[in-house]
Design a protein around this motif. Structure first.
Motif, mmCIF file in Angstrom:
data_model
loop_
_atom_site.group_PDB
_atom_site.id
_atom_site.type_symbol
_atom_site.label_atom_id
_atom_site.label_comp_id
_atom_site.label_asym_id
_atom_site.label_seq_id
_atom_site.Cartn_x
_atom_site.Cartn_y
_atom_site.Cartn_z
ATOM 1 N N ALA A 50 0.827 -1.211 0.000
ATOM 2 C CA ALA A 50 0.000 0.000 0.000
ATOM 3 C C ALA A 50 0.862 1.263 0.000
ATOM 4 O O ALA A 50 0.572 2.214 -0.727
ATOM 5 N N GLU A 51 1.934 1.256 0.786
ATOM 6 C CA GLU A 51 2.801 2.427 0.849
ATOM 7 C C GLU A 51 3.517 2.652 -0.484
ATOM 8 O O GLU A 51 3.632 3.773 -0.960
ATOM 9 N N GLU A 52 3.999 1.572 -1.103
ATOM 10 C CA GLU A 52 4.669 1.693 -2.403
ATOM 11 C C GLU A 52 3.679 2.144 -3.480
ATOM 12 O O GLU A 52 4.025 2.969 -4.327
ATOM 13 N N ALA A 53 2.464 1.625 -3.422
ATOM 14 C CA ALA A 53 1.445 2.033 -4.396
ATOM 15 C C ALA A 53 1.150 3.523 -4.274
ATOM 16 O O ALA A 53 1.033 4.229 -5.283
ATOM 17 N N ALA A 54 1.034 4.020 -3.039
ATOM 18 C CA ALA A 54 0.777 5.447 -2.823
ATOM 19 C C ALA A 54 1.936 6.286 -3.358
ATOM 20 O O ALA A 54 1.731 7.324 -3.991
ATOM 21 N N ALA A 55 3.176 5.823 -3.133
ATOM 22 C CA ALA A 55 4.345 6.553 -3.622
ATOM 23 C C ALA A 55 4.385 6.556 -5.149
ATOM 24 O O ALA A 55 4.719 7.575 -5.772
ATOM 25 N N GLU A 57 1.771 6.337 -7.152
ATOM 26 C CA GLU A 57 0.704 7.238 -7.619
ATOM 27 C C GLU A 57 1.142 8.693 -7.498
ATOM 28 O O GLU A 57 0.892 9.501 -8.400
ATOM 29 N N ASP A 58 1.814 9.041 -6.391
ATOM 30 C CA ASP A 58 2.344 10.401 -6.237
ATOM 31 C C ASP A 58 3.356 10.714 -7.331
ATOM 32 O O ASP A 58 3.364 11.810 -7.896
ATOM 33 N N ALA A 59 4.232 9.743 -7.615
ATOM 34 C CA ALA A 59 5.246 9.945 -8.648
ATOM 35 C C ALA A 59 4.590 10.154 -10.010
ATOM 36 O O ALA A 59 5.020 11.016 -10.791
ATOM 37 N N LYS A 60 3.546 9.387 -10.298
ATOM 38 C CA LYS A 60 2.853 9.542 -11.579
ATOM 39 C C LYS A 60 2.260 10.943 -11.721
ATOM 40 O O LYS A 60 2.277 11.534 -12.801
ATOM 41 N N THR A 61 1.759 11.496 -10.617
ATOM 42 C CA THR A 61 1.154 12.828 -10.642
ATOM 43 C C THR A 61 2.193 13.920 -10.876
ATOM 44 O O THR A 61 1.944 14.881 -11.594
ATOM 45 N N ASP A 128 6.764 22.481 -15.197
ATOM 46 C CA ASP A 128 7.266 22.499 -13.821
ATOM 47 C C ASP A 128 7.306 21.110 -13.193
ATOM 48 O O ASP A 128 7.668 20.973 -12.029
ATOM 49 N N LYS A 129 6.922 20.094 -13.942
ATOM 50 C CA LYS A 129 6.901 18.741 -13.386
ATOM 51 C C LYS A 129 8.294 18.115 -13.423
ATOM 52 O O LYS A 129 9.206 18.610 -14.080
#
Length: 198
Positions: A50-55, A57-61, A128-129
Motif C-alpha cells: 500500500a505504501e509503495e502504491a501510494a508513492a 501514484e504520487d510519482a505519476k502525478t 514544472d513537473k
C-alpha cells in the motif's frame, strides 16, 4: 524550473541489469504486493504494498517526462508509442529508428546536443513537473555534467554479480549526496538523495 531526478532499481552489488536476466529480478518488487497500480491501458500489471502504491501514484502525478537512451527504447519496443505511465518520453539516440516518429506517439527523439540537448527537450515537455532519467548511462552523463538534482534508488535484496552498473564512469568524484528519505518495501529499500552541487 523542473527538478531532474534519476531512478533505477539496483541490486545490492550495484547492477541495474543482468546479461541474461535483464531486469526481471530487479523489478520483482513491482509485483510482490496486494495493491494494484494503474498503468496506461493496464499494459503492465503492478501490485505493490500500500505504501509503495501510494508513492508510485504520487510519482505519476508529479512526473512530467522520462529520458531514456536508445537501448531502453529498443528493449521496450518503443512502448508501442506510449509509456505505461502515460507521460512523454525523450530518447537520446544517434539516429531515429526506422518507422519513427509515429503519429499519436508521445515518444520524442533527440539526436544532437548529448544529455544537455535531451534535458532541454525534456524541460520543454515537462513544464514544472519532474524530469526522470531512466538509464544508467544517461544518469552518469547527467551527474558528470552537473545536471542532476536528485537521485532515487530502489535497492533490491539481490546480487546479480555482473551486468550494467548504475554508477560507472563518474568524473569529478567524490559526489556528495544528502539523504532526503528512506522507505522500506517488500524485498526492496527505497532511498532518496539530493545531489549537492559545488
Amino acid at each position: 524550473m523542473a527538478t531532474v531526478t534519476a531512478n533505477m532499481s539496483m541490486s545490492l552489488d550495484g547492477f541495474v541489469s543482468h546479461p541474461t536476466d535483464g531486469v526481471a529480478t530487479l523489478f520483482g518488487w513491482y509485483s510482490r504486493g496486494e495493491v494494484p497500480v494503474e498503468t496506461v491501458e493496464d499494459r503492465v500489471e503492478l501490485k505493490t504494498s500500500a505504501e509503495e502504491a501510494a508513492a508510485l501514484e504520487d510519482a505519476k502525478t508529479s512526473l512530467g517526462v522520462i529520458v531514456y537512451g536508445r537501448r531502453t527504447f529498443d528493449d521496450a519496443d518503443g512502448w508501442n508509442g506510449t509509456h505505461p505511465l502515460g507521460v512523454p518520453v525523450v530518447v537520446l539516440t544517434h539516429s531515429i529508428p526506422e518507422g519513427w516518429p509515429r503519429e499519436g506517439s508521445s515518444v520524442h527523439f533527440v539526436t544532437e546536443g548529448g544529455i544537455e540537448g535531451a534535458l532541454a527537450e525534456a524541460r520543454e515537455l515537462a513544464g514544472d513537473k519532474t524530469i526522470a532519467v531512466g538509464s544508467a548511462d544517461l544518469t552518469q552523463q547527467a551527474l558528470n555534467a552537473g545536471l542532476l538534482d536528485e537521485l532515487t534508488v530502489d535497492l533490491v535484496a539481490a546480487m546479480l554479480g555482473e551486468g550494467i552498473r548504475f554508477f560507472d564512469h563518474l568524473k569529478g568524484t567524490p559526489y556528495e549526496l544528502r539523504q532526503t528519505w528512506v522507505r522500506p518495501g517488500n524485498g526492496v529499500v527505497h532511498l532518496g538523495y539530493q545531489v549537492v552541487k559545488p
